[in-house]
Design a protein around this motif. Structure first.
Motif, PDB file in Angstrom:
ATOM      1  N   LYS A 112       2.512  10.044 -10.040  1.00  0.00           N
ATOM      2  CA  LYS A 112       1.622  10.217 -11.193  1.00  0.00           C
ATOM      3  C   LYS A 112       0.842  11.512 -11.075  1.00  0.00           C
ATOM      4  CE  LYS A 112       2.504   6.258 -13.241  1.00  0.00           C
ATOM      5  NZ  LYS A 112       3.153   6.217 -14.575  1.00  0.00           N
ATOM      6  N   GLU A 113       0.338  11.834  -9.880  1.00  0.00           N
ATOM      7  CA  GLU A 113      -0.409  13.067  -9.696  1.00  0.00           C
ATOM      8  C   GLU A 113       0.462  14.289  -9.950  1.00  0.00           C
ATOM      9  OE1 GLU A 113      -3.588  11.506  -6.294  1.00  0.00           O
ATOM     10  OE2 GLU A 113      -1.923  12.829  -5.754  1.00  0.00           O
ATOM     11  N   TYR A 114       1.738  14.207  -9.541  1.00  0.00           N
ATOM     12  CA  TYR A 114       2.642  15.323  -9.794  1.00  0.00           C
ATOM     13  C   TYR A 114       2.864  15.529 -11.287  1.00  0.00           C
ATOM     14  CZ  TYR A 114       6.920  18.092  -9.681  1.00  0.00           C
ATOM     15  OH  TYR A 114       7.841  19.067  -9.886  1.00  0.00           O
ATOM     16  N   GLU A 115       3.040  14.417 -12.013  1.00  0.00           N
ATOM     17  CA  GLU A 115       3.214  14.529 -13.472  1.00  0.00           C
ATOM     18  C   GLU A 115       1.956  15.063 -14.131  1.00  0.00           C
ATOM     19  OE1 GLU A 115       6.318  10.758 -13.778  1.00  0.00           O
ATOM     20  OE2 GLU A 115       4.323  10.648 -14.672  1.00  0.00           O
ATOM     21  N   LEU A 116       0.771  14.650 -13.671  1.00  0.00           N
ATOM     22  CA  LEU A 116      -0.486  15.137 -14.220  1.00  0.00           C
ATOM     23  C   LEU A 116      -0.656  16.637 -13.982  1.00  0.00           C
ATOM     24  CD1 LEU A 116      -3.160  14.413 -15.618  1.00  0.00           C
ATOM     25  CD2 LEU A 116      -4.100  13.877 -13.365  1.00  0.00           C
ATOM     26  N   GLU A 117      -0.272  17.113 -12.808  1.00  0.00           N
ATOM     27  CA  GLU A 117      -0.372  18.534 -12.545  1.00  0.00           C
ATOM     28  C   GLU A 117       0.558  19.335 -13.452  1.00  0.00           C
ATOM     29  OE1 GLU A 117      -1.496  18.266  -7.784  1.00  0.00           O
ATOM     30  OE2 GLU A 117       0.454  19.047  -8.439  1.00  0.00           O
ATOM     31  N   GLN A 118       1.751  18.804 -13.708  1.00  0.00           N
ATOM     32  CA  GLN A 118       2.655  19.482 -14.638  1.00  0.00           C
ATOM     33  C   GLN A 118       2.051  19.563 -16.041  1.00  0.00           C
ATOM     34  OE1 GLN A 118       6.362  17.418 -14.485  1.00  0.00           O
ATOM     35  NE2 GLN A 118       7.071  18.481 -12.602  1.00  0.00           N
ATOM     36  N   ALA A 119       1.424  18.451 -16.480  1.00  0.00           N
ATOM     37  CA  ALA A 119       0.798  18.461 -17.819  1.00  0.00           C
ATOM     38  C   ALA A 119      -0.365  19.452 -17.891  1.00  0.00           C
ATOM     39  CB  ALA A 119       0.328  17.064 -18.165  1.00  0.00           C
ATOM     40  N   LYS A 120      -1.123  19.530 -16.775  1.00  0.00           N
ATOM     41  CA  LYS A 120      -2.241  20.479 -16.762  1.00  0.00           C
ATOM     42  C   LYS A 120      -1.746  21.923 -16.825  1.00  0.00           C
ATOM     43  CE  LYS A 120      -5.627  17.649 -14.310  1.00  0.00           C
ATOM     44  NZ  LYS A 120      -6.414  17.481 -13.061  1.00  0.00           N
ATOM     45  N   LEU A 176       0.815  -1.197   0.000  1.00  0.00           N
ATOM     46  CA  LEU A 176       0.000   0.000   0.000  1.00  0.00           C
ATOM     47  C   LEU A 176       0.858   1.259   0.000  1.00  0.00           C
ATOM     48  CD1 LEU A 176      -2.830   1.228   0.202  1.00  0.00           C
ATOM     49  CD2 LEU A 176      -2.660   1.040   2.691  1.00  0.00           C
ATOM     50  N   SER A 177       1.930   1.239   0.800  1.00  0.00           N
ATOM     51  CA  SER A 177       2.810   2.409   0.806  1.00  0.00           C
ATOM     52  C   SER A 177       3.482   2.607  -0.547  1.00  0.00           C
ATOM     53  CB  SER A 177       3.866   2.251   1.904  1.00  0.00           C
ATOM     54  OG  SER A 177       4.673   1.130   1.657  1.00  0.00           O
ATOM     55  N   ASP A 178       3.877   1.503  -1.198  1.00  0.00           N
ATOM     56  CA  ASP A 178       4.489   1.616  -2.533  1.00  0.00           C
ATOM     57  C   ASP A 178       3.500   2.195  -3.529  1.00  0.00           C
ATOM     58  OD1 ASP A 178       6.292  -1.524  -2.125  1.00  0.00           O
ATOM     59  OD2 ASP A 178       6.728   0.500  -1.417  1.00  0.00           O
ATOM     60  N   LEU A 179       2.234   1.729  -3.499  1.00  0.00           N
ATOM     61  CA  LEU A 179       1.214   2.239  -4.427  1.00  0.00           C
ATOM     62  C   LEU A 179       0.928   3.710  -4.156  1.00  0.00           C
ATOM     63  CD1 LEU A 179      -1.241  -0.807  -4.431  1.00  0.00           C
ATOM     64  CD2 LEU A 179       0.246  -0.080  -6.292  1.00  0.00           C
ATOM     65  N   GLN A 180       0.926   4.102  -2.860  1.00  0.00           N
ATOM     66  CA  GLN A 180       0.690   5.512  -2.554  1.00  0.00           C
ATOM     67  C   GLN A 180       1.800   6.396  -3.100  1.00  0.00           C
ATOM     68  OE1 GLN A 180       0.226   5.655   1.657  1.00  0.00           O
ATOM     69  NE2 GLN A 180      -1.918   4.968   1.651  1.00  0.00           N
ATOM     70  N   GLU A 181       3.047   5.938  -2.981  1.00  0.00           N
ATOM     71  CA  GLU A 181       4.150   6.727  -3.535  1.00  0.00           C
ATOM     72  C   GLU A 181       4.062   6.829  -5.061  1.00  0.00           C
ATOM     73  OE1 GLU A 181       7.448   5.632  -0.069  1.00  0.00           O
ATOM     74  OE2 GLU A 181       7.728   4.977  -2.151  1.00  0.00           O
ATOM     75  N   GLU A 182       3.710   5.732  -5.686  1.00  0.00           N
ATOM     76  CA  GLU A 182       3.561   5.754  -7.151  1.00  0.00           C
ATOM     77  C   GLU A 182       2.413   6.670  -7.566  1.00  0.00           C
ATOM     78  OE1 GLU A 182       3.202   2.513 -10.817  1.00  0.00           O
ATOM     79  OE2 GLU A 182       3.214   1.866  -8.725  1.00  0.00           O
ATOM     80  N   LEU A 183       1.312   6.671  -6.817  1.00  0.00           N
ATOM     81  CA  LEU A 183       0.176   7.540  -7.121  1.00  0.00           C
ATOM     82  C   LEU A 183       0.567   9.010  -6.969  1.00  0.00           C
ATOM     83  CD1 LEU A 183      -2.851   7.839  -7.740  1.00  0.00           C
ATOM     84  CD2 LEU A 183      -3.286   7.596  -5.288  1.00  0.00           C
ATOM     85  N   LYS A 184       1.352   9.316  -5.952  1.00  0.00           N
ATOM     86  CA  LYS A 184       1.796  10.691  -5.775  1.00  0.00           C
ATOM     87  C   LYS A 184       2.645  11.160  -6.952  1.00  0.00           C
ATOM     88  CE  LYS A 184       1.745  10.736  -0.712  1.00  0.00           C
ATOM     89  NZ  LYS A 184       2.573  10.804   0.515  1.00  0.00           N
TER      90      LYS A 184
END
Length: 586
Positions: free
Chosen positions: A444-452, A434-442
């Motif tokens: 991805k969210e950072y990359e998505l914000e950059q694209a936005k 779960l901790s690994d998935l949370q780090e990966e999700l963070k």
């Protein structure tokens, strides 16, 4: 005279000091004749009686000493005596200075041989030597020669004469012998004290044997004997204190304790007999005091009759005085004696008032119902013993039940602990995932914000271009080209961001890391867990974490695959290299 009270003698045997300053009646040859070793004045614990003080008006007269090879002349009696250093303990060696230059060892031995037996002579080239004697008192005779002027033969040459200076010398051999003697005396003193302490020390009690069934039987017989009861009860107490009581020996100890309890009645009877004896002694003491008081009364009556007019006039004044003194003394003694008897009577009355009823009832019961009381006491003891045996059996049954229940409980607890351990391991692994998935999700969210953000910037530019297009129709063609280029750039960036988010590699470091992981897993065909892989790579790069390695391997499913091995508590997640298989499926 030396410090031992020995009269200094000349080398030819004549006395060198007058008799008046010596200890009277002292024989200087007494120690040598009897073979007694002279006492060391420096020995610890020995203090000699100092000689009587020598008058300063009487100078010590020294005489000329003639030898075969030389002559010794005394110094001027008016000069102060030669000084000496403090005497070292156990000194047997003297320093002799001021020797003539032509003096050899034979002449020195001839001069000092009369002082005593010489052990060794160590002569120097500078007109001095060291002489060691066999005994300490010989040093005092040699010190006496200090200050003499020595002349070899009848020569007047400077090399044949010299003024002797004899002093105590500190030699290691003398000190070593003295220390050995002191240690010997100390050992003898310690041995003497030890013998004295052992003599005065009370004898130790005999050792108590260890518990056994045979010894328990012997001790039970001794407990029944009144004469051996004291020793036997001490042995029983020691066994109980040692912890000899257990399940097997509990019955033996119970029987011995019961035997010890049987002596209570005997002790109470003995106490009652002693109390009766004490009462009789009190009665005898009281009767004796009454008899003494009666005699005091009679004596006082005699003194009273003597002081009456009929007899009093016939006594002299001195006799009357003595009679009056005797009468007063006798009256004082009689009053003190009567007060003592009255105090005894008051104590008896108080005791009788408190315990009269109880003592009378107890005496009647003892006289009338002694047989019934003995039977009742025996029945009570038997009842108590049976009740205690029953309690012991009950305790044993309860202990067995508790041990059996504990055995079943321990098996159930063990299985529960295994299940709990397995559940804890699975929860920990799930938390890690779960901790690994949370780090990966963070990420991805950072990359998505950059694209936005980039998309917003491009949309703003697009709106600005549209407004310019409406205002300036002449530059439509140029603006269309710019807009197309920017749109193409926007689409290319979006694609780049998508490929960057989904692409396998981001930097050269990840490429190197990918090669190392592939090589490591290729060497381990059965796979390896992430902790083992991370511990190996951390030797090369200490800043990398296990999460980064696992994230890189998750992004390459055709190159690395994850498998679970083991069952239950041994369940383990392993990574394997599948690049040779995945190249066909890509």
């Amino acid at each position: 005279m030396n410090n031992l009270g020995i009269v200094p003698m000349g080398l030819t045997g004549q006395q060198l000091v007058s008799e008046s300053i010596c200890i009277p009646g002292f024989d200087p040859s007494l120690g040598m004749m009897t073979g007694i070793t002279p006492i060391n004045p420096m020995m610890a614990g020995i203090s000699l009686v100092p000689p009587p003080p020598v008058s300063a008006e009487l100078p010590v007269m020294k005489e000329i000493i003639h030898c075969k090879s030389c002559t010794l002349f005394p110094q001027n009696p008016n000069l102060p005596p030669p000084s000496t250093r403090e005497r070292p303990p156990g000194c047997k060696t003297v320093f002799v200075g001021g020797l003539p230059e032509n003096a050899n060892e034979e002449i020195i031995r001839e001069v000092f041989d009369q002082c005593g037996e010489i052990t060794a002579i160590r002569k120097s080239k500078k007109n001095f030597c060291h002489i060691r004697f066999t005994e300490e008192f010989m040093v005092d005779k040699a010190i006496y020669l200090s200050g003499y002027r020595m002349r070899i033969g009848s020569s007047t040459d400077k090399k044949d004469s010299g003024r002797l200076h004899v002093d105590f010398a500190q030699a290691r051999d003398d000190l070593y012998e003295w220390e050995c003697k002191q240690r010997l005396l100390a050992r003898e003193e310690r041995h003497r004290r030890k013998i004295e302490e052992e003599r005065l020390h009370p004898p130790s009690p005999p050792p108590i044997m260890h518990f056994s069934e045979h010894e328990a039987g012997v001790l039970a017989d001794r407990l029944k004997d009144d004469n051996k009861f004291t020793e036997a009860i001490a042995v029983l107490l020691t066994w109980i204190d040692r912890g000899e009581v257990n399940r097997r020996s509990a019955n033996h100890f119970y029987s011995m304790i019961q035997s010890a309890n049987s002596h209570v009645r005997r002790l109470m009877n003995e106490k009652a007999s002693h109390e009766e004896e004490m009462e009789l002694a009190k009665e005898q003491f009281k009767n004796a005091l009454l008899a003494i008081l009666t005699q005091f009364e009679q004596i006082v009556a005699v003194f009273t009759a003597a002081t009456r007019q009929k007899a009093w006039d016939h006594f002299s004044k001195a006799q009357r005085k003595n009679i009056e003194i005797w009468r007063k003394q006798c009256e004082e003694l009689r009053n003190a004696h009567s007060e003592e008897i009255m105090g005894i009577r008051r104590e008896e009355e108080m005791e009788m008032s408190d315990d009269d009823s109880e003592e009378n009832s107890c005496k009647k019961m003892r006289l009338d119902d002694s047989a019934l009381a003995a039977q009742a006491y025996a029945l009570k003891e038997e009842n108590d013993s049976l009740r205690w045996q029953l309690d012991a059996y009950r305790n044993e049954v309860e202990l067995l039940k508790q041990e059996q229940g504990k055995f079943y409980r321990t098996e159930e607890d063990h299985t529960k602990e295994q299940q709990l351990h397995f559940l804890q391991q699975t929860v920990q692994s799930m938390q890690q995932q779960l901790s690994d998935l949370q780090e990966e999700l963070k990420s991805k969210e950072y990359e998505l914000e950059q694209a936005k953000d980039e998309k917003r910037c491009l949309e703003g530019e697009l709106l600005a271009l549209k407004e310019k297009l409406l205002n300036n129709m002449d530059a439509v063609d140029m603006n269309n080209k710019d807009i197309r280029e920017k749109v193409v750039l926007y689409h290319s960036r979006e694609k780049h961001s998508e490929t960057h988010g989904r692409g396998p590699l981001k930097s050269e470091k990840e490429a190197l890391l990918l090669g190392i992981i592939s090589t490591f897993l290729h060497v381990h065909p059965f796979g390896a867990n992430i902790e083992y892989l991370w511990s190996y790579i951390q030797r090369l790069d200490t800043k990398i974490s296990a999460v980064e390695i696992e994230r890189l391997m998750v992004r390459l499913p055709h190159m690395f695959k994850q498998e679970f091995t083991g069952v239950g508590a041994t369940l383990e997640k392993r990574w394997k290299f599948c690049g040779f298989e995945g190249i066909h499926t890509v």
